[in-house]
Design an enzyme around this catalytic site. Sequence first.
Site, PDB file in Angstrom:
ATOM      1  N   GLU A 201      16.373  21.545  42.196  1.00 24.53           N
ATOM      2  CA  GLU A 201      16.610  21.155  40.809  1.00 24.53           C
ATOM      3  C   GLU A 201      17.939  20.420  40.651  1.00 24.53           C
ATOM      4  O   GLU A 201      18.045  19.471  39.873  1.00 24.53           O
ATOM      5  CB  GLU A 201      16.626  22.398  39.898  1.00 24.53           C
ATOM      6  CG  GLU A 201      15.283  23.097  39.752  1.00 24.53           C
ATOM      7  CD  GLU A 201      15.049  24.181  40.810  1.00 24.53           C
ATOM      8  OE1 GLU A 201      15.694  24.139  41.884  1.00 24.53           O
ATOM      9  OE2 GLU A 201      14.216  25.067  40.572  1.00 24.53           O
TER      10      GLU A 201
ATOM     11  N   ARG B  39      21.962  15.358  48.854  1.00 24.03           N
ATOM     12  CA  ARG B  39      21.087  15.169  50.019  1.00 24.03           C
ATOM     13  C   ARG B  39      20.795  16.488  50.719  1.00 24.03           C
ATOM     14  O   ARG B  39      21.695  17.280  50.973  1.00 24.03           O
ATOM     15  CB  ARG B  39      21.719  14.224  51.038  1.00 24.03           C
ATOM     16  CG  ARG B  39      21.922  12.838  50.525  1.00 24.03           C
ATOM     17  CD  ARG B  39      20.581  12.174  50.230  1.00 24.03           C
ATOM     18  NE  ARG B  39      20.778  10.758  50.022  1.00 24.03           N
ATOM     19  CZ  ARG B  39      20.588   9.837  50.964  1.00 24.03           C
ATOM     20  NH1 ARG B  39      20.173  10.178  52.162  1.00 24.03           N
ATOM     21  NH2 ARG B  39      20.807   8.573  50.703  1.00 24.03           N
TER      22      ARG B  39
ATOM     23  N   HIS C 298      25.892   1.319  58.149  1.00 25.65           N
ATOM     24  CA  HIS C 298      26.043   2.219  57.009  1.00 25.65           C
ATOM     25  C   HIS C 298      26.442   1.453  55.755  1.00 25.65           C
ATOM     26  O   HIS C 298      26.515   2.011  54.679  1.00 25.65           O
ATOM     27  CB  HIS C 298      27.069   3.298  57.329  1.00 25.65           C
ATOM     28  CG  HIS C 298      26.720   4.054  58.581  1.00 25.65           C
ATOM     29  ND1 HIS C 298      27.136   3.648  59.825  1.00 25.65           N
ATOM     30  CD2 HIS C 298      25.935   5.130  58.790  1.00 25.65           C
ATOM     31  CE1 HIS C 298      26.640   4.463  60.733  1.00 25.65           C
ATOM     32  NE2 HIS C 298      25.901   5.375  60.137  1.00 25.65           N
TER      33      HIS C 298
ATOM     34  N   LYS D 162      31.891  16.875  58.736  1.00 25.71           N
ATOM     35  CA  LYS D 162      31.125  18.109  58.917  1.00 25.71           C
ATOM     36  C   LYS D 162      31.960  19.358  58.688  1.00 25.71           C
ATOM     37  O   LYS D 162      33.103  19.442  59.125  1.00 25.71           O
ATOM     38  CB  LYS D 162      30.571  18.164  60.338  1.00 25.71           C
ATOM     39  CG  LYS D 162      29.536  17.113  60.513  1.00 25.71           C
ATOM     40  CD  LYS D 162      28.397  17.565  61.396  1.00 25.71           C
ATOM     41  CE  LYS D 162      27.383  16.465  61.394  1.00 25.71           C
ATOM     42  NZ  LYS D 162      26.044  16.903  61.145  1.00 25.71           N
TER      43      LYS D 162
END
Length: 765
Positions: free
Chosen positions: A17, A520, A699, A116
């Site tokens: 959501e 994402r 990218h 990361k």
Amino acid sequence: MITTHNLGFPRIGAQRELKHALEAYWRGEIDASTLESNGRRLRECHWRLQRDAGIDWIPVGDFSWYDQVLDMSALLGVVPARFGWQGGSVERDLYFRMARGRAPTGEPAKACEMTKWFDTNYHYIVPEFTRDQKFVLSSETLFEQVREAHELGFKVKPVILGPLSYLWLGKTREADFDKLDLLDELLPAYGEILRRLENMGVTWVQIDEPILVLDLPASYRSAFETCYNRLQGGKLKRLLATYFGALEDNLSLACQLPVDGLHIDAVRAPEQVDQVATWLPDYKVLSVGLVDGRNIWRTDLDAALERLVPLAERREQLWLAPSCSLLHVPVDLDEETGLDPEIKHWLAFAKQKLDEVNLLRQGLEQADDPTVQMALAASREAVAARRASPRIHRPEVHQRCQSIEENMYQRAHPYAERAPLQRQWLQLPLYPTTTIGSFPQTPEIRRLRREYKQGRVNEQEYVAQIRAEIARTVQRQHELGLDVLVHGEAERNDMVEYFGEQLEGFAFTGNGWVQSYGSRCVKPPIIYGDVSRPRPMTVDWICYAQSLTDKPMKGMLTGPVTLLNWSFVRDDQPRAQTCEQIALALRDEVQDLEGAGIKVIQIDEAALREGLPLRQAQWQHYLQWAVRAFRLCASGVVDDTQIHTHMCYSEFNDIIEAIAAMDADVITIETSRSQMELLDVFERFQYPNEIGPGVYDIHSPNVPSVDDMVQLMRKAAQHIPAERLWVNPDCGLKTRAWPEVEQALHNMVVAARRLREESGRQSAA
Ligand code: GLN
Ligand code: ZN
């Protein structure tokens, strides 16, 4: 009395959501107040779910519009100058501009860097510090959410990222300045956060300091003492949370800090539980994370209870929780209606993991209660069923692993002898050009795959259409004048899923989304059993592509380490063993491709580096088995078959020896963004084989100029002899659009021609 708590809950929502609301807001389809009410609804739903699961202390502050580290930056007023912030409150659109470079309002600016989060596949927004950085509380969000939870009647424990981890994770562009020097400036702001929480009636705060499981320099270790000494005072209790590994050399430090409790990860590091129980003073809370927050298997509750019973006798204040935030697992297994019921029975997602935490508490406190006994028995039965399932252990796979011989890890001859044989038949020019595999995935291709999956397009039609796309892609590469061609990967939705779906031992969820960054999410496959390959996976497509051209066609596979690192992996055998099984399955594919006449084969290892353990002492072991798995997969071919590999990162200074040990004939890597900085490593280390340093940053939608690419390659040629250089983009092109790709590749081919002419002139002169 045992207390249960949670370190963090997935914010994205069982139906993603949050993703849908965020993206609608960014597209201008909903306004800020609608976005806000979506967030409020999700938070309330998640708090309720946790309370209903029997969790005493529910986290608040784990909900984020984008990322929890960015939240901290907003709270502390750490906003890079390019965003033109004048102080005051960090408003929502400024926050989104920092994350993504743009937002519905305000001037676009270069987004903050993303990297990361420890060894997870979650990415955080990197704080940027300046030498004269000020820290001023600039966001009310955390406090508002605490108030919101209080008003709804939830008993909450706010979560913040601790000051030392926050500094550690940030970066600075200024030379000769140690960001740790900012601690003095930073601590008053943290003091204020804690005071405000205390004034709101908060009892416990969770301060995350995950860097305590890393190899820390002495400066950070001693800063921990100063820092937490200075953050003392007041009635607010502090739970210091560590996760993702063992405290090791930081263990006594962590136990002695002036805080009120310590959370440790007992899944990744079970051995530290007893040590911490010994070192941690009795008056402090010991919080043990025995339910795995990083994987999707049910907990062996009997084994967990066996550990906990003596602890519960020994400690006055024992808390139970998942090992880390549940951010890294999907929300709710109940949503999985399509999953094989037998496999589903072995799993636990976030919601089920909280039930397990609660059941552990009940197992300690009400062991004689018949309902508790029944629940424990059901869990025991599921764990035992998984262990005994014939679908997990397949003797033929074990036998094959047993019979691996040492020479299977070796090509027949070293690169120096293979290379001339490969040159002979390949007949490539100097600076050969190629691409990394995928070509743009158009909406039509995506729709075709979807309709085929749903059964709305039949197989014949599907094959015909994919073939047509392959033919178009091959044709375009011809027109562009590329030297080694690819088929374009139109049949692949994802480089892991495509192979996982065809391998035995992998399962796929319908809705098992995990946040990767911002809005994402990824849906990692589940490796539940022994892996094997029932039939060839790529051979037909590649052979079809080869039939359309006289140029060499490069076969395209995802490597064993990457398939492993991007999946939820079984926890009943070492990862190395699972990786070896995958490598054997892929080895068959490599050999089948070769047998079908495909003699250039690329095996992607995009995720090799991210599997590196957090502690350097364990690197070598990992690299050793990872490299062996790659070699096992790649070495079954004859000398004149050329093996390529690809990695999408440039930081491999520290692992270059291992990369070389993979012994691929050609490696393509990312370098364009770092301006070939990575090639500095070749001053110290002579990379022995061929290399294609990416000259086109895929990218970005920008088309690189011929001059730029020539420049980059000239730089590369200073480190590596031209005979061993390739010219290629830095990753696959699937996220790009055709027009820009055609222009960029055209320029790339022109650049290669110019380089050839230059070197022709040089050798003539
Ligand atoms: N062959 C893959 C592609 O081109 C590689 C993707 C990757 O490295 N992430 O898409
Ligand atoms: Zn890549």
